[in-house]
Write an enzyme that holds these catalytic residues in place. Structure first.
Site, short mmCIF file in Angstrom:
data_model
loop_
_atom_site.label_atom_id
_atom_site.label_comp_id
_atom_site.label_asym_id
_atom_site.label_seq_id
_atom_site.Cartn_x
_atom_site.Cartn_y
_atom_site.Cartn_z
N GLN A 115 1.72 -2.97 -9.46
CA GLN A 115 2.18 -1.78 -8.27
C GLN A 115 2.75 0.15 -9.11
OE1 GLN A 115 1.25 -3.88 -6.10
NE2 GLN A 115 1.16 -1.94 -4.89
N HIS A 166 -0.17 2.65 -9.73
CA HIS A 166 -1.08 2.64 -8.31
C HIS A 166 -1.15 4.24 -8.43
CE1 HIS A 166 -3.44 -0.18 -6.32
NE2 HIS A 166 -2.72 -1.27 -6.56
N ASP A 221 -5.19 -8.06 -4.41
CA ASP A 221 -6.20 -6.69 -4.63
C ASP A 221 -7.85 -6.70 -4.17
OD1 ASP A 221 -4.23 -5.38 -4.32
OD2 ASP A 221 -4.12 -4.76 -6.83
N HIS A 236 -2.02 -1.88 47.57
CA HIS A 236 -2.33 -2.68 46.77
C HIS A 236 -2.51 -4.67 47.67
CE1 HIS A 236 -1.94 -0.55 43.34
NE2 HIS A 236 -2.45 -1.76 42.98
#
Length: 457
Positions: free
Chosen positions: A256, A259, A358, A417
């Protein structure tokens, strides 16, 4: 190397112990806002200037010719192409299981309610460049859109130094059903996808990761178009017991960290001695890593080791961190699944490195970051469809619900309404005993929707 915290027995882990960086900073947001406005006002001319300024490439046209897209698989080495095809099959298979259908429900009083599921007309996927190439990002964004039934899938990605796009990225576009590819990157690509230029028609939704400027640009355009999420730096949390291999834990943290220098890595373990072993193996692995500088910067600046006393305390830490990726390097990992509340993707056992998620496992690798797993989910087919509510009342159903509608409307001060129901009541009371079968009406409507969806797909 990594910052370390040792918790006392029963001491709770707190969110203020996490040194997190958000998806973007104020400077990125200001810059991205300026870029978005420039592209919105000046279109292709702005794209050309910004591409030359940020990517160092002068381009006259941005669209990759269809012939280049068709030829891309033949330009990728056979091993890589086979791997992409293998990944595409498993990603498609997983996301096909997420498809939801339109549905209708007929109440006994003749009212019909339901939902109509419709694919978006167009989506734009952003695929980052820079430190690495990401054909896997193409597959993870394009395939769910294709499975959902999106007709127009547009990819924007930064050009290489010669103005072209990596053949593996183009091959992934071909496998994922991408219909248009443009050599535009950064915040300017997000602006072009959102608002369109002379060369690029706008889309309904933008997905895909990117740097802080891309994330900020997605925030700026959100509301004018849909976005998937605003992704911050990537992160992993590894929970390791005494039986876990410190060498494998070390390499998974590094997977990790490599990256981005801003990537966050968390290790939760039950002793300082074990943490020392892991850090020792990190140093050994770094000696062989071609991305050692990036990896080391991430672990030193964004790494955190939390030493806990038992698994209950470890899982309390996990739920506070709410990591993008969670690896459970523990015995009988499946037994703890019920206690995990906050994680983007959960990897159970020593045979399940985050790398399989991944690339090839099938579940999407576009995941909530920065603690947003507390409320957000991975990218899915649902991101590429919209749902319309369906409501059809019979006279009898209106009679049944009229008093409740009028009472609420009058309480809210909305006279019209209430009157819209009251004016129907005399006719409704006269005809409510003569209704036909609600079930047969719903069945006919459902058949009509099924026919429409079959013709579309």
């Amino acid at each position: 190397m990594m910052r370390r915290i040792e918790l006392k027995p029963t001491e709770p882990f707190r969110s203020d112990l996490i040194d997190r960086t958000g998806a973007f900073d104020a400077n990125a947001l200001k810059t991205a806002t300026d870029i978005v406005e420039e592209v919105r006002e000046r279109g292709d001319d702005a794209l050309r200037e910004l591409t030359e300024r940020f990517d160092g490439v002068a381009l006259e046209r941005f669209r990759v010719p269809d012939e280049a897209l068709d030829a891309a698989p033949s330009k990728v080495d056979p091993e890589t192409l086979a791997a992409l095809e293998h990944a595409a099959r498993q990603i498609r298979s997983f996301h096909e299981r997420q498809v939801t259908q339109s549905w209708l429900f007929a109440r006994e009083d003749g009212a019909i309610v339901g939902a109509k599921v419709t694919p978006l007309d167009s989506v734009g996927i952003y695929v980052p460049g820079g430190r690495a190439l990401y054909p896997s990002t193409v597959l993870m964004n394009a395939l769910p859109a294709q499975v959902a039934g999106v007709a127009r899938i547009v990819c924007c990605t930064p050009p290489s130094a010669d103005g072209t796009v990596d053949a593996a990225i183009l091959a992934a576009c071909k496998l994922g059903g991408v219909t248009e590819v443009y050599t535009v990157g950064g915040a300017q690509a997000i602006a072009a996808l959102a608002y369109g230029t002379e060369s690029i028609r706008p889309v309904d939704k933008v997905t895909g990761p990117g740097n802080a400027f891309v994330a900020a640009a997605k925030k700026v355009v959100s509301g004018d178009v849909g976005i998937d999420m605003i992704a911050g730096p990537s992160e992993v949390c590894v929970v390791a017991d005494s039986a876990a291999s410190p060498s494998l834990v070390a390499i998974d943290l590094m997977a990790q960290a490599e990256h981005d220098p801003m990537a966050a890595c968390y290790l939760i373990c039950e002793s300082s001695e074990y943490a020392d072993e892991v850090e020792g193996f990190v140093q050994q692995h770094l000696a062989h890593s071609p991305r050692a500088d990036i990896t080391r910067a991430s672990l030193e600046n964004r790494g955190l080791i939390v030493v806990v006393n038992d698994m209950d305390q470890a899982l309390q830490c996990v739920n506070v961190i709410a990591p993008e990726h969670l690896e459970m390097h523990v015995r009988n990992a499946m037994d703890y699944l019920g206690q995990i509340r906050n994680a983007g993707a959960i990897f159970l056992g020593e045979w399940t490195p985050e790398a399989v998620g991944d690339y090839v496992a099938g579940p999407n690798h576009t995941l909530p970051t920065g603690g947003t797993a507390r409320f957000a989910s991975p990218l899915s087919v649902d991101e590429f469809v919209k749902k319309s509510s369906i409501i059809q009342y019979s006279a009898k159903a209106l009679v049944n619900d009229a008093s409740a509608v009028m009472a609420i409307a009058m309480h809210e001060g909305l006279w019209s309404h209430a009157q819209s129901v009251a004016l129907r009541m005399e006719r409704a009371l006269a005809s409510s005993g003569a209704d036909g079968s609600a079930g047969s009406v719903a069945g006919g409507a459902a058949a009509t929707m099924e026919d429409q969806e079959a013709s579309r797909g």
